[in-house]
Scaffold this active site. Sequence first.
Site, PDB file in Angstrom:
ATOM      1  CD  GLU A   1      81.604 111.263 122.396  1.00  0.00           C
ATOM      2  OE1 GLU A   1      82.099 112.114 121.978  1.00  0.00           O
ATOM      3  OE2 GLU A   1      82.524 110.049 122.245  1.00  0.00           O
TER       4      GLU A   1
ATOM      5  CG  HIS B   1      85.768 110.860 123.132  1.00  0.00           C
ATOM      6  ND1 HIS B   1      85.074 109.976 122.339  1.00  0.00           N
ATOM      7  CD2 HIS B   1      87.022 110.243 123.086  1.00  0.00           C
ATOM      8  CE1 HIS B   1      85.869 109.008 121.933  1.00  0.00           C
ATOM      9  NE2 HIS B   1      87.101 109.112 122.610  1.00  0.00           N
TER      10      HIS B   1
ATOM     11  N   GLY C   1      85.965 104.213 118.673  1.00  0.00           N
ATOM     12  CA  GLY C   1      86.147 102.686 118.748  1.00  0.00           C
ATOM     13  C   GLY C   1      87.300 102.471 119.219  1.00  0.00           C
TER      14      GLY C   1
ATOM     15  CG  ASP D   1      60.698  99.937 129.742  1.00  0.00           C
ATOM     16  OD1 ASP D   1      60.785 101.210 130.041  1.00  0.00           O
ATOM     17  OD2 ASP D   1      61.797  99.147 129.961  1.00  0.00           O
TER      18      ASP D   1
ATOM     19  CB  CYS E   1      88.231 109.233 118.923  1.00  0.00           C
ATOM     20  SG  CYS E   1      89.429 108.375 119.811  1.00  0.00           S
ATOM     21  CE1 TYR E   2      89.589 102.331 113.858  1.00  0.00           C
ATOM     22  CE2 TYR E   2      87.372 102.969 112.961  1.00  0.00           C
ATOM     23  CZ  TYR E   2      88.428 102.055 112.862  1.00  0.00           C
ATOM     24  OH  TYR E   2      88.544 101.283 111.892  1.00  0.00           O
TER      25      TYR E   2
ATOM     26  CE  LYS F   1      63.173 102.753 132.602  1.00  0.00           C
ATOM     27  NZ  LYS F   1      62.843 101.148 132.464  1.00  0.00           N
TER      28      LYS F   1
END
Length: 509
Positions: free
Chosen positions: A167, A165, A51, A223, A78-79, A365
């Site tokens: 990710e 990170h 964050g 959708d 991280c944060y 999606k």
Amino acid sequence: MILIIDFGSQYNQLIARRVREARVYCRIEPPTISIDTIKALAPEGLILSGGPASIYEPDSPKVDFAIFQLGLPILGICYGMQYMVHVLGGKVRRAEKREYGHAQLKIRADSAIFRGIEETTPCWMSHGDTIIKQPRGFNIIGSTANTRISAMEHPQKRFYGLQFHPEVVHTPRGKAILRNFLFEVCGCKKTWTMKSFVTQAVREARETIADGKVILGLSGGVDSSVTALLLHKAVGRRLTCIFVDNGLLRQNEPEQVKAVFKEHFKMNLRFVSAKQGFLGRLKGVQDPERKRKIIGRAFIEIFEKEARKIKGVGFLAQGTLYPDIIESRSAFGGPSAVIKSHHNVGGLPKKMKLSLVEPLKHLFKDEVRQLGKTLGLPEDLIWRQPFPGPGLAIRIIGDVTRNRLAILRKVDAILLEEIKAAGFYKKLWQAFSVLLPLKSVGIMGDQRTYENIVAVRAVNSTDAMTADWARLPQTLLARISNRIINEVRGVNRVVYDISSKPPSTIEWE
Ligand code: XMP
């Protein structure tokens, strides 16, 4: 399932993507989530996200301390890691300078989270504050040249912290590290599949709707189409889909929706032919925003009128996706499902006091596309590119007339046919054509012509927030231009749009 606590990082959705790609279900929740809700969700592990805040800021986000007493594995990123250090008695130093970019992680100890990872591996850093002392019971398991405590663990409690990170793609072994957390540390099973989702979503929809009735505005986009199929599976003909043909759609679209949903899937589909109404109201209107407002208002009116004809409706279904929910929540601070005003059928119909049913609200999606496949939606609809609610009206610059619509429809059909034949349809975010309010001189045979100009636009994008014009092969552009000019009467010039977003937008109006 894994619970991700959202401390506001721009990468949060990526964490969720990675977890789901590993076939483990996960949810992103704000730090204000109560400990009772967490217990009720019964996660197998927690991830505290990164964050932008510093833990020293007075209103930096905090989560209930009781999460550390649940006996569950926790991974702080991280944060999230700094928060963990701070509340568990370690020390974080306020940074004077941010560390941002590539670094080499040196793994310093044997740890479950680094199983199978090379001793030195690239990682991506993006932090201000730095940890200078880990809390009691934690070992340092990884360092970089600038950050001594880049990774830490408390093996008994199964608490982990990563300053980098995992990710993002710039941490090439990040997926493997996250998978280690899921499978080696938390003991998750790979149970998140679209089949299991269908079973669960159908059960939930049946519980919610019970013996009530539900309506859905079907546009033919992926959708709303997938929402329709899923709810049809759950409640059958107690779902009524309303399709409004506003006369601003592309070639064959209304026919295709009818063929797929009414004839093939035998759904309860109300096909409303309203071409006249829309065109009449658009007469002489050139201003783009006025076009949009007129079309939006007309749609709501017609939809409400149709909906009222169905007795005893209690629910309105919408194809809201997870990114909409997460984004609207981050922006407004509460978990309310704000519906984007941009959406074609958003926020309908308020006066009818219907309860919302949003069966896709936890999906991304690409998962919706997989789900469509599982439910048997034709490929064409699964891969359909986004199409704006106001349709071709905002791709005809100036007056929207029957004649101009017919020209643009033919042009667009040729464009899409060629784009598909060349294998570009799925790769592009969008490809479409725009009819300009200009004429130019040309020569055909021995005749002078004075006809319309068409612009072709093709863009690459991942989220429509930014986009770049596609570098399509010249041979493909040549074929598109040749065919349009030869086959569509009334067009004698084709130009290619080479602007990016920003500063241009994707649509012209
Ligand atoms: P712009 O033109 O703002 O478009 O760069 C971004 C994306 O949104 C689509 N778009 C719409 N979609 N209703 C929609 O559902 C609308 O009114 C609308 N206007 C633009 C556009 O096609 C692009 O993908």
